[in-house]
Write a protein that holds these residues in place. Structure first.
Motif, PDB file in Angstrom:
ATOM      1  N   HIS A 120      60.966  38.800 -10.651  1.00  0.00           N
ATOM      2  CA  HIS A 120      60.005  37.787 -11.101  1.00  0.00           C
ATOM      3  C   HIS A 120      58.733  37.775 -10.246  1.00  0.00           C
ATOM      4  CE1 HIS A 120      61.751  35.527 -14.386  1.00  0.00           C
ATOM      5  NE2 HIS A 120      62.923  35.431 -13.754  1.00  0.00           N
ATOM      6  N   PHE A 125      53.660  40.783 -13.997  1.00  0.00           N
ATOM      7  CA  PHE A 125      53.747  39.613 -14.873  1.00  0.00           C
ATOM      8  C   PHE A 125      52.494  38.767 -14.697  1.00  0.00           C
ATOM      9  CE2 PHE A 125      58.252  40.672 -13.905  1.00  0.00           C
ATOM     10  CZ  PHE A 125      58.570  41.139 -15.171  1.00  0.00           C
ATOM     11  N   ARG A 133      53.601  27.848 -18.001  1.00  0.00           N
ATOM     12  CA  ARG A 133      54.072  29.036 -18.706  1.00  0.00           C
ATOM     13  C   ARG A 133      54.645  28.597 -20.043  1.00  0.00           C
ATOM     14  NH1 ARG A 133      57.208  33.058 -14.976  1.00  0.00           N
ATOM     15  NH2 ARG A 133      58.910  31.586 -15.190  1.00  0.00           N
ATOM     16  N   GLU A 140      58.930  38.148 -19.785  1.00  0.00           N
ATOM     17  CA  GLU A 140      59.211  38.236 -18.348  1.00  0.00           C
ATOM     18  C   GLU A 140      60.707  38.123 -18.073  1.00  0.00           C
ATOM     19  OE1 GLU A 140      58.229  35.911 -14.142  1.00  0.00           O
ATOM     20  OE2 GLU A 140      56.752  35.891 -15.762  1.00  0.00           O
ATOM     21  N   CYS A 144      62.900  41.122 -16.536  1.00  0.00           N
ATOM     22  CA  CYS A 144      63.520  40.930 -15.216  1.00  0.00           C
ATOM     23  C   CYS A 144      65.007  41.249 -15.227  1.00  0.00           C
ATOM     24  CB  CYS A 144      63.282  39.505 -14.717  1.00  0.00           C
ATOM     25  SG  CYS A 144      61.609  39.247 -14.097  1.00  0.00           S
ATOM     26  N   TYR A 226      51.104  44.407 -22.994  1.00  0.00           N
ATOM     27  CA  TYR A 226      51.248  43.019 -22.540  1.00  0.00           C
ATOM     28  C   TYR A 226      49.938  42.527 -21.914  1.00  0.00           C
ATOM     29  CZ  TYR A 226      53.252  39.449 -19.272  1.00  0.00           C
ATOM     30  OH  TYR A 226      53.538  38.337 -18.528  1.00  0.00           O
TER      31      TYR A 226
END
Length: 248
Positions: A120, A125, A133, A140, A144, A226
């Motif tokens: 994370h 990210f 968020r 994410e 992860c 992304y």
């Protein structure tokens, strides 16, 4: 990163000391991979090793004894507790292969949870820990899990956990799959364990599909898309951007 021990009884520390040492050594190796290849630039200050009870009742009310914030990772290394917790996901359903997997849940699989928390902190990210968020959380969370599983598990182990989570998604889709993956965490940790974990299973499978099918195993190209989604102003949801509506 500092290794911080938060135990009420010395007996607890003594019980977990071995697995903590093994995990701490493995985490250094995984940290190096993330630093060299996956933009891990700012480390958390430490890992707080603790009991399941303290993790879920004293430090947080999250019912899963592993989580991270900007500064610290909290982790319980009690593998017996994790096995019982994961068996609760079945909600009494007869899923022999899944049950066998969790009854024999390994240290290697448990370490993936710790590696998930460190992942994370990668700067790949886009949203930091202090940001609101609200979109793309599934990406994410799924990544992860995907990344450490792909890097640290054997092909057989990787396929096994994938098959387990695919069976769980298929089993609970009618019950818990009536919201978009974009609403990751909509249960706000107030639902059943299975309803919480459903979003993690589905997110992992979505990311795996993106990397291995859509991007033909070019993981960094998925991160490029992304970032492009973000740079273009997030005009549509990330699910729409990746054209995953039918998949999730």
């Amino acid at each position: 990163m500092k290794q911080i021990y938060a135990f009420e009884q010395k007996e607890d520390f003594d019980r977990y000391q071995g697995i903590i040492q093994r995990f701490s050594n493995k985490l250094k190796n995984y940290q190096k991979i993330l630093e060299e290849q996956y933009a891990l630039n700012d480390l958390p200050k430490g890992v707080i090793w603790t009991t399941p009870e303290l993790a879920t009742n004293a430090f947080s009310d999250i019912p899963i004894p592993a989580y991270t914030n900007k500064n610290l990772i909290y982790m319980s290394p009690d593998i017996a507790y994790w096995r019982k917790l994961f068996l609760q996901q079945l909600e009494g359903k007869q899923l022999p292969k899944v049950q066998y997997f969790y009854e024999n849940y390994s240290e290697k699989e448990l370490f993936i949870i710790l590696a998930h928390e460190l992942t994370h902190h990668s700067d790949l990210f886009l949203d930091g820990f202090e940001d609101d968020r609200e979109d793309g959380i599934w990406f994410e969370e799924g990544m992860c899990f995907y990344l450490p599983r792909k890097l640290l598990l054997s092909e057989k182990e990787f396929d096994e956990i994938t098959a387990v989570e695919m069976e769980l998604v298929n089993t609970f889709n009618d019950k818990y799959g009536n919201h978009s993956i974009e609403a990751f965490g909509s249960s706000s940790y107030e639902g059943s364990l299975s309803s919480i974990m459903f979003d993690y299973w589905r997110s992992y499978l979505a990311v795996k599909h993106l990397v291995e099918v859509r991007a033909k195993n070019d993981l960094m190209s998925v991160f490029d898309q992304y970032r492009k989604w973000d740079q273009e102003g997030r005009k549509v949801s990330l699910v729409e951007y990746f054209e995953l509506e039918s998949f999730v």
